[in-house]
Design a protein around this motif. Sequence first.
Motif, PDB file in Angstrom:
ATOM      1  N   GLN A   1       0.832  -1.209   0.000  1.00 14.08           N
ATOM      2  CA  GLN A   1       0.000   0.000   0.000  1.00 14.08           C
ATOM      3  C   GLN A   1       0.866   1.257   0.000  1.00 14.08           C
ATOM      4  OE1 GLN A   1      -2.340   0.843   3.612  1.00 14.08           O
ATOM      5  NE2 GLN A   1      -4.142   0.936   2.288  1.00 14.08           N
ATOM      6  N   ALA A   2       1.957   1.234   0.775  1.00 11.68           N
ATOM      7  CA  ALA A   2       2.846   2.390   0.835  1.00 11.68           C
ATOM      8  C   ALA A   2       3.554   2.629  -0.498  1.00 11.68           C
ATOM      9  CB  ALA A   2       3.880   2.194   1.942  1.00 11.68           C
ATOM     10  N   LEU A   3       3.829   1.540  -1.223  1.00  6.65           N
ATOM     11  CA  LEU A   3       4.492   1.665  -2.521  1.00  6.65           C
ATOM     12  C   LEU A   3       3.534   2.065  -3.632  1.00  6.65           C
ATOM     13  CD1 LEU A   3       6.790  -1.506  -2.518  1.00  6.65           C
ATOM     14  CD2 LEU A   3       7.540   0.869  -2.352  1.00  6.65           C
ATOM     15  N   ALA A   4       2.247   1.744  -3.464  1.00  7.15           N
ATOM     16  CA  ALA A   4       1.288   1.855  -4.561  1.00  7.15           C
ATOM     17  C   ALA A   4       0.982   3.294  -4.956  1.00  7.15           C
ATOM     18  CB  ALA A   4       0.004   1.121  -4.195  1.00  7.15           C
ATOM     19  N   GLY A   5       0.644   4.128  -3.995  1.00  6.38           N
ATOM     20  CA  GLY A   5       0.202   5.468  -4.351  1.00  6.38           C
ATOM     21  C   GLY A   5      -1.282   5.470  -4.696  1.00  6.38           C
ATOM     22  N   ALA A   6      -1.887   6.620  -4.606  1.00  4.69           N
ATOM     23  CA  ALA A   6      -3.343   6.735  -4.765  1.00  4.69           C
ATOM     24  C   ALA A   6      -3.820   6.368  -6.167  1.00  4.69           C
ATOM     25  CB  ALA A   6      -3.791   8.157  -4.417  1.00  4.69           C
ATOM     26  N   ASP A   7      -2.973   6.478  -7.166  1.00  3.12           N
ATOM     27  CA  ASP A   7      -3.391   6.240  -8.547  1.00  3.12           C
ATOM     28  C   ASP A   7      -3.181   4.797  -9.002  1.00  3.12           C
ATOM     29  OD1 ASP A   7      -4.061   8.925  -8.759  1.00  3.12           O
ATOM     30  OD2 ASP A   7      -2.070   9.495  -9.505  1.00  3.12           O
ATOM     31  N   SER A   8      -2.648   3.956  -8.137  1.00  9.43           N
ATOM     32  CA  SER A   8      -2.378   2.575  -8.539  1.00  9.43           C
ATOM     33  C   SER A   8      -3.677   1.811  -8.756  1.00  9.43           C
ATOM     34  CB  SER A   8      -1.544   1.865  -7.461  1.00  9.43           C
ATOM     35  OG  SER A   8      -1.450   0.477  -7.736  1.00  9.43           O
ATOM     36  N   PRO A   9      -3.744   0.996  -9.813  1.00  7.16           N
ATOM     37  CA  PRO A   9      -4.955   0.186 -10.037  1.00  7.16           C
ATOM     38  C   PRO A   9      -5.155  -0.877  -8.956  1.00  7.16           C
ATOM     39  CG  PRO A   9      -3.212  -0.425 -11.579  1.00  7.16           C
ATOM     40  CD  PRO A   9      -2.752   0.815 -10.888  1.00  7.16           C
ATOM     41  N   LEU A  10      -4.123  -1.124  -8.146  1.00  5.27           N
ATOM     42  CA  LEU A  10      -4.227  -2.136  -7.086  1.00  5.27           C
ATOM     43  C   LEU A  10      -4.664  -1.564  -5.750  1.00  5.27           C
ATOM     44  CD1 LEU A  10      -0.994  -4.296  -7.668  1.00  5.27           C
ATOM     45  CD2 LEU A  10      -3.350  -4.959  -8.159  1.00  5.27           C
ATOM     46  N   ILE A  11      -4.738  -0.238  -5.630  1.00  2.00           N
ATOM     47  CA  ILE A  11      -4.893   0.379  -4.315  1.00  2.00           C
ATOM     48  C   ILE A  11      -6.164  -0.073  -3.603  1.00  2.00           C
ATOM     49  CG2 ILE A  11      -6.031   2.481  -5.128  1.00  2.00           C
ATOM     50  CD1 ILE A  11      -3.295   2.217  -2.401  1.00  2.00           C
ATOM     51  N   GLU A  12      -7.285  -0.187  -4.320  1.00  2.00           N
ATOM     52  CA  GLU A  12      -8.532  -0.603  -3.678  1.00  2.00           C
ATOM     53  C   GLU A  12      -8.471  -2.072  -3.266  1.00  2.00           C
ATOM     54  OE1 GLU A  12     -11.975   0.300  -5.963  1.00  2.00           O
ATOM     55  OE2 GLU A  12     -11.581   2.473  -6.023  1.00  2.00           O
ATOM     56  N   ASN A  13      -7.891  -2.908  -4.123  1.00  6.43           N
ATOM     57  CA  ASN A  13      -7.762  -4.326  -3.780  1.00  6.43           C
ATOM     58  C   ASN A  13      -6.857  -4.527  -2.574  1.00  6.43           C
ATOM     59  OD1 ASN A  13      -9.411  -5.115  -5.897  1.00  6.43           O
ATOM     60  ND2 ASN A  13      -7.720  -5.452  -7.315  1.00  6.43           N
ATOM     61  N   ILE A  14      -5.796  -3.735  -2.503  1.00 10.56           N
ATOM     62  CA  ILE A  14      -4.880  -3.835  -1.372  1.00 10.56           C
ATOM     63  C   ILE A  14      -5.605  -3.469  -0.083  1.00 10.56           C
ATOM     64  CG2 ILE A  14      -2.818  -2.858  -0.293  1.00 10.56           C
ATOM     65  CD1 ILE A  14      -1.664  -2.499  -3.118  1.00 10.56           C
ATOM     66  N   ALA A  15      -6.367  -2.395  -0.106  1.00 12.17           N
ATOM     67  CA  ALA A  15      -7.097  -1.953   1.084  1.00 12.17           C
ATOM     68  C   ALA A  15      -8.090  -3.026   1.543  1.00 12.17           C
ATOM     69  CB  ALA A  15      -7.818  -0.639   0.802  1.00 12.17           C
ATOM     70  N   THR A  16      -8.757  -3.663   0.593  1.00 11.24           N
ATOM     71  CA  THR A  16      -9.710  -4.721   0.931  1.00 11.24           C
ATOM     72  C   THR A  16      -9.004  -5.914   1.547  1.00 11.24           C
ATOM     73  OG1 THR A  16     -11.199  -4.048  -0.864  1.00 11.24           O
ATOM     74  CG2 THR A  16     -11.454  -6.286  -0.005  1.00 11.24           C
ATOM     75  N   GLU A  17      -7.866  -6.306   0.956  1.00 10.83           N
ATOM     76  CA  GLU A  17      -7.108  -7.433   1.485  1.00 10.83           C
ATOM     77  C   GLU A  17      -6.602  -7.150   2.906  1.00 10.83           C
ATOM     78  OE1 GLU A  17      -6.022 -10.613   0.302  1.00 10.83           O
ATOM     79  OE2 GLU A  17      -7.697 -10.341  -1.053  1.00 10.83           O
ATOM     80  N   ILE A  18      -6.174  -5.913   3.154  1.00 14.13           N
ATOM     81  CA  ILE A  18      -5.712  -5.552   4.493  1.00 14.13           C
ATOM     82  C   ILE A  18      -6.846  -5.710   5.506  1.00 14.13           C
ATOM     83  CG2 ILE A  18      -4.972  -3.620   5.949  1.00 14.13           C
ATOM     84  CD1 ILE A  18      -3.310  -2.625   3.585  1.00 14.13           C
ATOM     85  N   GLU A  19      -8.030  -5.259   5.135  1.00 13.70           N
ATOM     86  CA  GLU A  19      -9.182  -5.363   6.036  1.00 13.70           C
ATOM     87  C   GLU A  19      -9.496  -6.823   6.348  1.00 13.70           C
ATOM     88  OE1 GLU A  19     -13.925  -4.089   6.193  1.00 13.70           O
ATOM     89  OE2 GLU A  19     -12.615  -3.333   4.600  1.00 13.70           O
ATOM     90  N   TYR A  20      -9.508  -7.676   5.314  1.00  9.42           N
ATOM     91  CA  TYR A  20      -9.773  -9.100   5.521  1.00  9.42           C
ATOM     92  C   TYR A  20      -8.687  -9.736   6.390  1.00  9.42           C
ATOM     93  CZ  TYR A  20     -13.341  -9.081   1.808  1.00  9.42           C
ATOM     94  OH  TYR A  20     -14.456  -8.844   1.047  1.00  9.42           O
ATOM     95  N   ALA A  21      -7.426  -9.416   6.101  1.00 10.11           N
ATOM     96  CA  ALA A  21      -6.309 -10.017   6.830  1.00 10.11           C
ATOM     97  C   ALA A  21      -6.326  -9.623   8.297  1.00 10.11           C
ATOM     98  CB  ALA A  21      -4.979  -9.619   6.185  1.00 10.11           C
ATOM     99  N   LYS A  22      -6.621  -8.375   8.578  1.00  9.37           N
ATOM    100  CA  LYS A  22      -6.674  -7.923   9.980  1.00  9.37           C
ATOM    101  C   LYS A  22      -7.828  -8.577  10.728  1.00  9.37           C
ATOM    102  CE  LYS A  22      -4.318  -3.460   9.684  1.00  9.37           C
ATOM    103  NZ  LYS A  22      -4.425  -1.992   9.833  1.00  9.37           N
TER     104      LYS A  22
END
Length: 205
Positions: A95-116
């Motif tokens: 997430q820190a590497l991605a930046g707000a414009d990354s196409p992965l940013i929303e998927n990363i945020a969702t995965e973090i929520e599930y993992a936590k």
Amino acid sequence: MWRRTLSGLFCLGIVACETAPPVPTEMEPAAFEQAVGEARDKPHPWSTIQAYTDLLDSGRLSQGQRLEALFARGSARRQARINLPGAVQDLEEAQALAGADSPLIENIATEIEYAKTDWGRAAGKLEGLQTLPEWFNSKVAMGGLPEAAERYRESDLAPSPDQVSLLEAAGYLCRTAGASDETWTVTEEAEHLEGLEWCENPGVS
């Protein structure tokens, strides 16, 4: 005198430069995609995670490649419930590497929520009473496979088929023609244990 000293330092500098280890070259996109595909096709999630780890430790990834590999390893850890704290760490670094414009940013945020969420559940289960198979699964989810494997080894109880697959992939169970029938205390069907025994060098074999 000064000329001799400077000359000696210059020679030492040349030797140091000549013996310095080469800087790893950045991985070509095609080679990276091949490595990711091979990691994804491994027969067990543990092997997939280890393949991504080798890729990340190679020192050859661009920032974009590192982002993709971290996201892939974090997702693999989360989905397989193998080291959920490590999954969160991977995904937060991605997430820190991605930046707000990354196409992965929303998927990363969702995965973090599930993992936590899964991390919290696993930690909560460890605080309560559990059977050995249940405790094993919770411990693996928290990144404690070595301790979980050792507890099984000491108990002489038979792991479940899924647990056997993990223990074999991670190098704790080995296949051998001379495996003893007395390795396990078995009360149910145990065809999945045939030819298996604890490895001499657990976690390495």
